[in-house]
Design an enzyme around this catalytic site. Sequence first.
Site, mmCIF file in Angstrom:
data_model
loop_
_atom_site.group_PDB
_atom_site.id
_atom_site.type_symbol
_atom_site.label_atom_id
_atom_site.label_comp_id
_atom_site.label_asym_id
_atom_site.label_seq_id
_atom_site.Cartn_x
_atom_site.Cartn_y
_atom_site.Cartn_z
ATOM 1 C CB SER A 39 -0.939 0.021 1.217
ATOM 2 O OG SER A 39 -0.200 -0.079 2.426
ATOM 3 C CG ASP A 347 -4.731 5.094 6.865
ATOM 4 O OD1 ASP A 347 -3.557 4.904 7.256
ATOM 5 O OD2 ASP A 347 -5.172 4.594 5.812
ATOM 6 C CG HIS A 350 -1.563 3.614 4.450
ATOM 7 N ND1 HIS A 350 -2.840 3.211 4.834
ATOM 8 C CD2 HIS A 350 -0.971 2.521 3.894
ATOM 9 C CE1 HIS A 350 -3.010 1.940 4.499
ATOM 10 N NE2 HIS A 350 -1.889 1.496 3.933
#
Length: 385
Positions: A39, A347, A350
Amino acid sequence: MAISFTKSFTIPLMLTICSTILRFGRSYDYPAAFNFGDSNSDTGELVAAQGFSLSLPYGQSYFNTPSSGRFSNGRLIVDFIMDAMDMPFLNAYLDSIGAPNFRKGCNYAAAGSTVLPATATSVSPFSFGVQVNQFLHFKARVLELREGKGGKKLDKYLPAEDYFQKGLYMFDIGQNDLAGAFYSKTLDQILASIPTILAEFESGVQRLYDQGARNFWIHNTGPLGCLAQNVAKFGTDPSKLDEFGCVSSHNQAAKLFNLQLHALCKKLQGQYTDGNITYIDIYSIKSNLIANYSRLGFQQPIMVCCGYGGPPLNYDSRIVCGQTKMLNGTLVTAKGCDDSSEYINWDGIHYTEAANQYVSSQILTGKYSDPPFSDKMPFLLKLKF
């Protein structure tokens, strides 16, 4: 004379200068880029593959929509790097909507991906080996289409054959292998598994090399213990935290992983005599950011910008950023903060766009790479970011 930048105006000025610098450095003048990862560099792969949607405020700071599929409020490190190299953002391999252009490369990174093969409980089925398979299929199809009738018409959409050898291959993966293991294994077991993880990584790199890849840019993993998700789960005992409020065991695992990854890169540098293997020390860059957050213009080194629960972490694993959910009989929303540029963490897992911008600016100095690339771009020696 050194030129210094403050966070308030780095984005337009820093990227303009770095774009010019990188074009002067012929060793880093690549016609295309191919990215593999999780991610941290996913530009829409997992969202496209699994058919779910992110919600605002994801993407709000740059794309003005969460449909970019990025797990941040804006651009990722890979976006800043591509921009600095005067190249377009990389399209996700599986995102076919909007007629994406793959002429300058492709992104195979998917959120939740691991180096080791995925299991039934994995967030993403797109482990590193699968991503390499996707690349091999992509390359084969590109060459097949370009050799067929009308191949010339595809010039503006697909890479030329020699782009696969001349292109840059970027890697940012391994974080999930370590972080996910803490939920079921001891620290000693995790440390013992690192050689297996890196053997799998080496195998994938070897397959790419056998296909003609020669330019490799390998990021190590960041300080996992400083992510709010891990602090919330594994840092409830203050004795398990370091002086910066990070979980010591997670960072210990990341450091050993990076040490062995660096050794692997040195091995590959000697083995691939006709190639370029560059190791990027992301851990040091992110650690410096967290340790010196105030001096660098941030106010919150670990607390989450988009979350729920308030200080000290503003993170609750039961509700994700942008989601509204019933918790303990009350309808609550994990909202974004008023000014994301004050936060490093977006969050819980990240980074914010502002933090990604800082990290990319440090990568581009060349001083966190082995071998350092500033000697190939002398203009970098005159700049201080």
